[in-house]
Motif scaffolding. Structure first.
Motif, PDB file in Angstrom:
ATOM      1  N   SER A  21      74.053  24.610  21.634  1.00 40.12           N
ATOM      2  CA  SER A  21      74.675  25.515  20.670  1.00 40.12           C
ATOM      3  C   SER A  21      74.448  26.987  20.998  1.00 40.12           C
ATOM      4  CB  SER A  21      74.166  25.207  19.264  1.00 40.12           C
ATOM      5  OG  SER A  21      72.758  25.354  19.180  1.00 40.12           O
ATOM      6  N   ALA A  22      73.276  27.320  21.528  1.00 42.67           N
ATOM      7  CA  ALA A  22      72.987  28.716  21.859  1.00 42.67           C
ATOM      8  C   ALA A  22      73.937  29.264  22.913  1.00 42.67           C
ATOM      9  CB  ALA A  22      71.542  28.852  22.335  1.00 42.67           C
ATOM     10  N   HIS A  56      77.510  30.919  21.203  1.00 41.00           N
ATOM     11  CA  HIS A  56      77.557  32.003  20.224  1.00 41.00           C
ATOM     12  C   HIS A  56      78.439  33.166  20.666  1.00 41.00           C
ATOM     13  CE1 HIS A  56      73.396  30.596  18.536  1.00 41.00           C
ATOM     14  NE2 HIS A  56      74.396  29.805  18.190  1.00 41.00           N
ATOM     15  N   GLN A 104      66.379  21.571  25.899  1.00 42.11           N
ATOM     16  CA  GLN A 104      66.293  22.765  25.068  1.00 42.11           C
ATOM     17  C   GLN A 104      65.174  22.614  24.040  1.00 42.11           C
ATOM     18  OE1 GLN A 104      68.442  25.265  25.652  1.00 42.11           O
ATOM     19  NE2 GLN A 104      67.858  26.692  24.030  1.00 42.11           N
ATOM     20  N   GLY A 138      63.694  25.249  21.071  1.00 42.18           N
ATOM     21  CA  GLY A 138      63.850  26.565  20.478  1.00 42.18           C
ATOM     22  C   GLY A 138      64.938  27.344  21.198  1.00 42.18           C
ATOM     23  N   ASP A 139      64.612  28.571  21.657  1.00 43.99           N
ATOM     24  CA  ASP A 139      65.604  29.388  22.360  1.00 43.99           C
ATOM     25  C   ASP A 139      65.460  29.306  23.871  1.00 43.99           C
ATOM     26  OD1 ASP A 139      63.276  30.780  22.768  1.00 43.99           O
ATOM     27  OD2 ASP A 139      64.077  32.734  22.174  1.00 43.99           O
ATOM     28  N   THR A 140      64.702  28.325  24.356  1.00 46.54           N
ATOM     29  CA  THR A 140      64.434  28.224  25.791  1.00 46.54           C
ATOM     30  C   THR A 140      64.843  26.866  26.346  1.00 46.54           C
ATOM     31  OG1 THR A 140      62.542  29.731  25.579  1.00 46.54           O
ATOM     32  CG2 THR A 140      62.639  28.381  27.560  1.00 46.54           C
ATOM     33  N   LEU A 162      71.515  31.599  28.890  1.00 51.90           N
ATOM     34  CA  LEU A 162      70.395  30.972  28.205  1.00 51.90           C
ATOM     35  C   LEU A 162      69.065  31.427  28.806  1.00 51.90           C
ATOM     36  CD1 LEU A 162      71.569  27.258  27.805  1.00 51.90           C
ATOM     37  CD2 LEU A 162      71.754  29.127  26.159  1.00 51.90           C
ATOM     38  N   LYS A 163      68.045  31.462  27.990  1.00 57.31           N
ATOM     39  CA  LYS A 163      66.691  31.715  28.455  1.00 57.31           C
ATOM     40  C   LYS A 163      66.165  30.415  29.058  1.00 57.31           C
ATOM     41  CE  LYS A 163      62.142  33.172  26.738  1.00 57.31           C
ATOM     42  NZ  LYS A 163      61.382  33.567  25.522  1.00 57.31           N
ATOM     43  N   THR A 164      65.622  30.488  30.263  1.00 60.53           N
ATOM     44  CA  THR A 164      65.149  29.283  30.948  1.00 60.53           C
ATOM     45  C   THR A 164      63.698  29.459  31.398  1.00 60.53           C
ATOM     46  OG1 THR A 164      65.916  30.024  33.123  1.00 60.53           O
ATOM     47  CG2 THR A 164      67.474  28.750  31.786  1.00 60.53           C
ATOM     48  N   SER A 217      65.517  17.199  20.181  1.00 67.61           N
ATOM     49  CA  SER A 217      66.565  17.947  20.869  1.00 67.61           C
ATOM     50  C   SER A 217      67.882  17.179  20.831  1.00 67.61           C
ATOM     51  CB  SER A 217      66.154  18.204  22.322  1.00 67.61           C
ATOM     52  OG  SER A 217      67.118  18.981  22.995  1.00 67.61           O
TER      53      SER A 217
END
Length: 270
Positions: free
Chosen positions: A46-47, A50, A109, A111-113, A132-134, A148
């Motif tokens: 989903s991130a 956006h 995934q 959280g945001d990572t 995305l933050k990885t 997840s």
């Protein structure tokens, strides 16, 4: 009359070579101006939807996002999450350990990572294109702390895909597995597909299949395309998809999606 237009993103609406063609952007906006609700349906988490949802003005027009191949569905007008199907944390840890023992690789995934075991094409795309933050972690089990929507399994096998095939065979009855190009495998909760995600949107809008159009290019789109009343794929999609749709349109470079959108509006005008 078509009231819902569902479209895949990567290699359907846009691609890495040309980005989002202006004709495709204009077509999506024109559909919405003419009363057709738009839903983005993607394998992305989903991130990763956006920024594009904002660019397509889905919140303004009351559109939807269907992420993680149907495991997550959000109504953008009021940002209400209609579905958030997840693989439980304890199951994720078991799968992560098995993936490690088989010598294959995965990303999950949290959280945001997006945590991953090895750098590959998919990770570079998620980071560089989707934004995305990885973070690398050789033992995914140590990074996990929440359920997840999906796991993406992949790896480099030096020609031997036996471990990958073994993993898929073990879990085909317990999870929804969608195999992409080469050795890419998306693992979602059982029963989850883009078609099931689309069904959530259809229920929210009280629509029948004959009121839905869908377009996509990949194996993860097949069930969705079959479930829609009007369907299309792209000329450079896998040939077997051509047999399952009503129309074949041009590539992303040719803004093929825009032609399908124009077809939808022309049918609505009759």
């Amino acid at each position: 009359m078509i009231k819902l237009f569902v479209c895949d993103i990567d290699n359907t609406l846009l691609n890495q070579r040309v980005g989002l063609p202006q004709a495709n952007l204009d077509a999506i906006l024109n559909l919405q101006r003419n009363g057709v609700t738009v839903a983005l349906a993607s394998g992305r988490v989903s991130a990763g939807l956006h920024e594009l949802a904002e660019k397509l003005q889905l919140k303004h027009y009351g559109g939807y996002v269907i992420a993680s191949n149907g495991a997550y569905v959000k109504r953008m007008r009021d940002e209400k999450v209609l579905l958030d199907a997840r693989i439980p944390l304890e199951n994720l840890k078991v799968l992560a350990d098995e993936i490690r023992d088989l010598g294959i690789h995965a990303s999950i995934q949290q959280g945001d990572t997006l945590y991953y075991t090895i750098e590959d094409e998919a990770i570079r795309y998620n980071r560089g294109v989707i934004g995305l933050k990885t973070q690398a972690n050789e033992d995914l089990g140590l990074a996990l702390y929440e359920a997840s929507n999906k796991i993406e399994v992949t790896g480099f096998f030096n020609g031997d895909i036996t471990p990958f095939d073994r993993f898929a065979a073990r879990h085909g009855n317990d999870y929804s597995l969608i195999r992409g190009r080469g050795t890419f495998l998306d693992v979602m909760p059982k029963g989850v597909t883009k078609a099931s995600g689309m069904a959530v949107v259809m229920k929210d809008l009280n629509l029948k299949a004959t009121e839905v159009a869908a377009i996509g290019d990949g194996e993860n789109d097949r069930a969705m395309l079959k479930a829609a009343g009007l369907s299309a794929t792209l000329v450079d999609a896998r040939a077997t998809l051509h047999e399952d749709v009503d129309h074949v349109v041009g590539s992303v470079e040719q803004a093929g999606l825009s032609h399908f959108a124009h077809l939808v509006l022309s049918k609505n005008a009759v």
